[in-house]
Enzyme design. Structure first.
Site, PDB file in Angstrom:
ATOM      1  N   LYS A 185       0.863  -1.174   0.000  1.00 21.18           N
ATOM      2  CA  LYS A 185       0.000   0.000   0.000  1.00 21.18           C
ATOM      3  C   LYS A 185       0.902   1.228   0.000  1.00 21.18           C
ATOM      4  O   LYS A 185       1.708   1.410   0.919  1.00 21.18           O
ATOM      5  CB  LYS A 185      -0.904   0.011   1.231  1.00 21.18           C
ATOM      6  N   ARG A 197     -10.635  10.011   1.640  1.00 19.58           N
ATOM      7  CA  ARG A 197     -10.469  10.664   2.948  1.00 19.58           C
ATOM      8  C   ARG A 197     -11.532  11.731   3.144  1.00 19.58           C
ATOM      9  O   ARG A 197     -11.974  11.985   4.263  1.00 19.58           O
ATOM     10  CB  ARG A 197      -9.060  11.236   3.076  1.00 19.58           C
ATOM     11  N   LYS A 239       1.353   9.935   5.723  1.00 20.48           N
ATOM     12  CA  LYS A 239       1.402   8.530   6.140  1.00 20.48           C
ATOM     13  C   LYS A 239       2.672   7.841   5.650  1.00 20.48           C
ATOM     14  O   LYS A 239       2.721   6.621   5.536  1.00 20.48           O
ATOM     15  CB  LYS A 239       0.134   7.809   5.646  1.00 20.48           C
ATOM     16  N   GLU A 262       7.666  -6.809   1.697  1.00 21.71           N
ATOM     17  CA  GLU A 262       6.339  -6.915   2.315  1.00 21.71           C
ATOM     18  C   GLU A 262       5.680  -8.252   1.953  1.00 21.71           C
ATOM     19  O   GLU A 262       5.021  -8.875   2.776  1.00 21.71           O
ATOM     20  CB  GLU A 262       5.447  -5.763   1.846  1.00 21.71           C
ATOM     21  N   LYS A 297      -2.197  -1.475  -3.800  1.00 23.78           N
ATOM     22  CA  LYS A 297      -3.028  -0.282  -3.776  1.00 23.78           C
ATOM     23  C   LYS A 297      -2.166   0.955  -3.911  1.00 23.78           C
ATOM     24  O   LYS A 297      -1.156   1.025  -3.213  1.00 23.78           O
ATOM     25  CB  LYS A 297      -3.780  -0.275  -2.450  1.00 23.78           C
ATOM     26  N   SER A 299     -10.119   5.571  -4.764  1.00 18.04           N
ATOM     27  CA  SER A 299     -11.062   6.665  -4.979  1.00 18.04           C
ATOM     28  C   SER A 299     -10.595   7.648  -6.051  1.00 18.04           C
ATOM     29  O   SER A 299     -11.381   8.070  -6.898  1.00 18.04           O
ATOM     30  CB  SER A 299     -11.304   7.392  -3.651  1.00 18.04           C
ATOM     31  N   TYR A 342     -15.015   0.909  -6.852  1.00 16.84           N
ATOM     32  CA  TYR A 342     -16.287   1.620  -6.663  1.00 16.84           C
ATOM     33  C   TYR A 342     -17.175   1.459  -7.890  1.00 16.84           C
ATOM     34  O   TYR A 342     -18.341   1.800  -7.859  1.00 16.84           O
ATOM     35  CB  TYR A 342     -16.013   3.097  -6.355  1.00 16.84           C
TER      36      TYR A 342
HETATM   37  C1  PBG Z   1      -7.192   3.670   5.390  1.00 15.98           C
HETATM   38  C2  PBG Z   1      -7.656   3.417   4.019  1.00 15.98           C
HETATM   39  C3  PBG Z   1      -7.521   4.328   2.963  1.00 15.98           C
HETATM   40  C4  PBG Z   1      -8.107   3.760   1.860  1.00 15.98           C
HETATM   41  C5  PBG Z   1      -8.596   2.507   2.251  1.00 15.98           C
HETATM   42  N1  PBG Z   1      -8.287   2.318   3.612  1.00 15.98           N
HETATM   43  C6  PBG Z   1      -6.978   5.696   2.909  1.00 15.98           C
HETATM   44  C7  PBG Z   1      -5.659   5.976   3.491  1.00 15.98           C
HETATM   45  O1  PBG Z   1      -4.800   5.118   3.605  1.00 15.98           O
HETATM   46  O2  PBG Z   1      -5.481   7.130   3.848  1.00 15.98           O
HETATM   47  C8  PBG Z   1      -8.193   4.423   0.528  1.00 15.98           C
HETATM   48  C9  PBG Z   1      -9.163   3.905  -0.416  1.00 15.98           C
HETATM   49  C10 PBG Z   1      -9.427   4.807  -1.547  1.00 15.98           C
HETATM   50  O3  PBG Z   1      -8.810   5.866  -1.752  1.00 15.98           O
HETATM   51  O4  PBG Z   1     -10.328   4.446  -2.322  1.00 15.98           O
HETATM   52  N2  PBG Z   1      -6.920   2.641   6.194  1.00 15.98           N
END
Ligand code: PBG
Length: 431
Positions: A299, A309, A321, A337, A352, A378, A417
């Site tokens: 990720k 968010r 992050k 990982e 991701k 997203s 989505y």
């Molecule tokens: C947080 C989480 C995030 C997403 C899924 N779980 C956002 C982040 O890490 O800040 C993002 C999913 C998306 O953008 O569609 N645990």
């Protein structure tokens, strides 16, 4: 039949281009037509006779023409072959087309792309509603609230909107969902303890969904950010450091609470070290050996998460992050990982975001026998939606192509989505 998984053979449409049907052709009604002729004898003996034939045109074609096979063969041998249509004339090229001698090519790859049926025969990758996991945002409200940055997505009321949306998805073969809660600010704390409240929003929603749809596959998100007053995935020390092992302790309690409510797959998205092994041990200790772990293996600290968010109001209060999510510049690190997640007992490995990270999907695919998941996040969703609204791209075709590309890169399942919209498209429904 509502939740039928469509595995019907391809009904190839002649239309060109990135038509939905070119992807998998799940329309059960195209191609072969069944003509069921049913004879019901209502005589005294009340015997019923059902004759079901698989084609409507067969009757005429088998009617006797008068000659035996031997007579037909003899006629041909004697030089009296029956007429067949002539070879069609060669199509003309436009005036001015240069006259050239053909290139001496031993291989012309275009031969296998000539017709829709041939292209369908040689298609290497398929896309089906069974590949999709539908991410759903839920909240405590009664109404469904539109999410500004994600056109077509809503924060669904967990008691009504959620149930309806899942019903719609099941109708077109999407039987897997992942839940993301919008937690009231008043319940957020620095240690995110609401994450393991057995009567919190997520456990309640899981119980309701399982009650309505016992065979639904429910994935959950394991991370503290929706519950953290700091908006981080872990507990933040006063100097800003995200505590690893203390966070893992909380995540274990969260995962067990979700499993207790009926979750099928818990999905740690937090990127703390060692969380997969710890969660596996915690689940097993509580008797949840059957609950799977989908690890967010790779990720990345991505700007593509912005709309998400906003949807959950989960922006970090400070900083970023980058001390736990991976550097987008890194490729080999995904293998580090991967090895940890495999050794710790992950059942599914996730990459991701999706489309900008196809190389990482392929890397994991080629280095692990485990199922691979891709998360079309997203920002990817919103860009395609926005491009479509602005008429800069064909939304539907770009949607289908992007999903197909994730599959081609090596993803078994895709969190998207677009799950409902794409599945409807695959089933031949347009809305
Ligand atoms: C947080 C989480 C995030 C997403 C899924 N779980 C956002 C982040 O890490 O800040 C993002 C999913 C998306 O953008 O569609 N645990």
């Amino acid at each position: 039949m509502a939740s039928a998984m469509f595995t019907a053979p391809c009904g190839v449409r002649s239309a060109e281009g990135a038509d939905c049907q070119n992807y998998v052709g799940l329309r059960p009604n195209t191609g072969l037509k069944f003509n069921a002729s049913v004879t019901v004898k209502t005589a005294m003996n009340a015997r019923r006779l059902f004759a079901v034939r698989a084609s409507e045109k067969r009757d005429e074609s088998i009617k006797k023409l008068g000659m035996t096979d031997a007579e037909c063969e003899a006629a041909v041998v004697a030089g009296n072959a029956p007429d067949a249509p002539p070879v069609p004339p060669k199509p003309a090229s436009p005036a001015g087309t240069p006259v050239v001698s053909s290139l001496p090519l031993s291989r012309r790859p275009r031969r296998n792309r000539r017709t829709p049926a041939m292209r369908a025969s040689f298609q290497e990758t398929n896309l089906s509603p069974g590949n999709f996991v539908y991410p759903l945002f839920i909240h405590e409200g009664e109404e469904d609230t539109p999410i500004g940055a994600m056109p077509g997505c809503y924060r669904l009321g967990w008691r009504h909107g959620l149930i309806e949306e899942v019903g719609k998805a099941r109708d077109v073969g999407v039987n897997s969902v992942v839940l993301f809660p919008k937690v009231p600010d008043a319940l957020k704390t620095p240690t995110g303890d609401e994450a393991y409240n057995d009567n919190g929003l997520v456990p309640r929603a899981i119980r309701l969904l399982k009650d309505k749809y016992p065979d639904l596959v429910i994935y959950t998100d394991v991370a503290l950010d929706p519950y953290s007053s700091d908006g981080h995935d872990g507990i933040v020390r006063e100097d800003g450091v995200i505590l690893n092992d203390e966070t893992v302790h909380q995540l274990c309690k969260q995962a067990v609470s979700q499993a207790r409510a009926g979750a099928d797959v818990v999905s740690p998205s937090d990127m703390m070290d060692g969380r997969v092994g710890a969660i596996r041990a915690a689940l097993d200790a509580e008797g949840f050996q059957h609950v799977s772990i989908m690890s967010y293996t790779a990720k990345y600290a991505s700007s593509f998460y912005g709309p998400f968010r906003e949807a959950l109001d989960s922006n970090p209060r400070f900083g970023d992050k980058k001390t736990y999510q991976m550097n987008p510049a890194n490729y080999r690190e995904a293998l580090v990982e991967l090895r940890a997640d495999e050794a710790e007992g992950a059942d599914i490995l996730l990459v991701k975001p999706g489309l900008p990270y196809l190389d990482v999907i392929r890397l994991l695919r080629d280095n692990s026998p485990l199922p691979i998941a891709a998360y079309q996040v997203s920002g990817e969703y919103s860009m395609i939606k926005a491009g479509g609204v602005l008429k800069m791209i064909d939304e539907e075709r770009v949607m289908m192509e992007s999903l197909m590309c994730l599959r081609r890169a090596g993803a078994d399942i895709i969190l998207t989505y677009f799950a409902l919209q794409a599945a409807r498209c695959l089933c031949g429904e347009k809305r």
